[in-house]
Structures are given as structure tokens and as C-alpha cells.
Scaffold this motif. Structure first.
Motif, short mmCIF file in Angstrom:
data_model
loop_
_atom_site.label_atom_id
_atom_site.label_comp_id
_atom_site.label_asym_id
_atom_site.label_seq_id
_atom_site.Cartn_x
_atom_site.Cartn_y
_atom_site.Cartn_z
N ARG A 254 0.78 -1.24 0.00
CA ARG A 254 0.00 0.00 0.00
C ARG A 254 0.81 1.28 0.00
O ARG A 254 0.28 2.35 -0.27
CB ARG A 254 -0.99 0.00 1.15
CG ARG A 254 -0.40 0.16 2.51
CD ARG A 254 -1.47 0.41 3.57
NE ARG A 254 -2.03 -0.82 4.03
CZ ARG A 254 -2.13 -1.16 5.30
NH1 ARG A 254 -1.73 -0.34 6.24
NH2 ARG A 254 -2.65 -2.29 5.65
N ASN A 255 2.09 1.21 0.31
CA ASN A 255 2.91 2.42 0.36
C ASN A 255 3.55 2.68 -1.00
O ASN A 255 4.62 2.19 -1.31
CB ASN A 255 3.98 2.29 1.45
CG ASN A 255 3.35 2.20 2.82
OD1 ASN A 255 2.36 2.87 3.10
ND2 ASN A 255 3.90 1.35 3.66
N LEU A 256 2.86 3.48 -1.78
CA LEU A 256 3.30 3.80 -3.14
C LEU A 256 4.02 5.15 -3.15
O LEU A 256 3.71 6.02 -2.33
CB LEU A 256 2.10 3.89 -4.08
CG LEU A 256 1.22 2.66 -4.20
CD1 LEU A 256 -0.02 2.99 -5.02
CD2 LEU A 256 1.98 1.52 -4.82
N PRO A 257 4.95 5.35 -4.10
CA PRO A 257 5.51 6.69 -4.28
C PRO A 257 4.36 7.66 -4.57
O PRO A 257 3.34 7.27 -5.14
CB PRO A 257 6.43 6.53 -5.49
CG PRO A 257 6.70 5.07 -5.60
CD PRO A 257 5.50 4.38 -5.03
N LYS A 258 4.53 8.91 -4.18
CA LYS A 258 3.45 9.89 -4.28
C LYS A 258 2.82 9.98 -5.66
O LYS A 258 1.60 9.99 -5.79
CB LYS A 258 3.96 11.27 -3.84
CG LYS A 258 2.86 12.29 -3.75
CD LYS A 258 3.34 13.60 -3.20
CE LYS A 258 2.17 14.56 -3.11
NZ LYS A 258 2.51 15.80 -2.46
#
Length: 161
Positions: free
Chosen positions: A71-75
Motif C-alpha cells: 500500500r505504500n506507493l511513491p506519491k
């Protein structure tokens, strides 16, 4: 899963495009459900959270239903995924699920939607399209979710970007 590699730019004006295919492709990116009697911390509960967040168009809740590592994607990628997510509206009714636990690893399970209806609204080639489908008539791979238990909590194991 098939929806992970969808590129919206592949729909080109003038090319024969099946609206059904396009709507099917976006189905799993936004297929929410109201599930009665489904334990929140279960494979079905995780899928229910994902689908309810999709139906509510709640990107943050949708992301929280996904395995933490995914779930932690680059902006910039997060913004693109969020835009794709917001392009499709869904409404599910009477959706039922069937859960099968992995025989070798009880921290993995497959959840298959096996009943109900889905109404999908999307803008395709500049035109608003709406379609209602029987979930059970959809190909199984389009209505199957892999889930994973991480630190005692069940999540849907999909890629957001």
C-alpha cells in the motif's frame, strides 16, 4: 491478477472496444459490498472492507484493506492509482462470498464472490456507461481475491499501482 496491469491508455478512440470488457477490467478495482455476518478480521472481512471502501469511493480505507507491503506507493504512483480508483463507481447488492483456506499456510486464503449483482458506472471514451451484472456469471478470476494474514490481521493481497 489481471487488473493489476490495466493501463487506461489502451482504450483508444476509433478502436473496437467492448464496453463489457472494459467494465469487467475495472470491476475488481472497485467492487464494494455490504456484508452482514462477516467477521471483520477474516479473509471475507478483509475483502468486505476493500469492497465497501470502493463503493464509498474512500481511497484511504481501500488502501488500508490491502497488505501493508503493497500500500505504500511513491506519491506520483499513489495519485495515479487514486485517479483510476475514482473513475469507476460501483454498487453491489446481495453479494455472497466463499472462503477457502490454504491447506499448507493458514495465513493465506482465497475469497471468491459467488452471488449477487454489481452495477458499474464509468466514463469510457468520453461517454458515461452503466452496466449491471450477475456476479456468478463473471469469470472466476475476475471475482477472486487472495488474502493474507499479517501480524494477526487479514488483508487483501493486491497491488495498488
Amino acid at each position: 491478477m489481471f487488473w493489476e496491469n490495466i493501463e487506461m491508455s489502451r482504450v483508444v478512440p476509433g478502436k473496437p472496444t467492448s464496453i463489457l470488457l472494459v467494465l469487467s477490467l475495472v470491476f475488481l478495482m472497485s467492487a464494494p459490498v455490504v456484508l452482514a455476518g462477516c467477521d471483520d478480521n477474516s479473509p471475507g472481512g478483509a475483502v468486505g472492507k476493500l469492497l465497501n471502501a470502493w463503493q464509498s469511493a474512500d481511497w484511504d480505507a481501500y488502501k488500508q484493506a490491502v497488505v501493508p507491503a503493497e500500500r505504500n506507493l511513491p506519491k506520483d504512483l499513489d495519485e495515479l492509482a487514486k485517479q483510476k480508483f475514482k473513475q469507476v463507481q460501483v454498487k453491489l447488492g446481495g453479494v455472497k462470498m466463499n472462503t477457502a483456506y490454504d491447506e499448507k499456510d493458514r495465513n493465506k486464503a482465497t475469497v471468491v464472490l459467488d452471488g449477487g449483482k454489481i452495477t458499474i458506472k464509468a466514463k469510457i471514451l468520453g461517454e458515461d456507461k452503466t452496466e449491471t451484472r450477475d456476479v456468478i456469471k463473471m469469470p472466476e478470476e475476475e471475482r477472486t481475491f487472495e488474502t493474507l494474514k499479517v501480524n494477526g490481521v487479514w488483508y487483501v493481497n493486491i497491488k495498488l499501482g
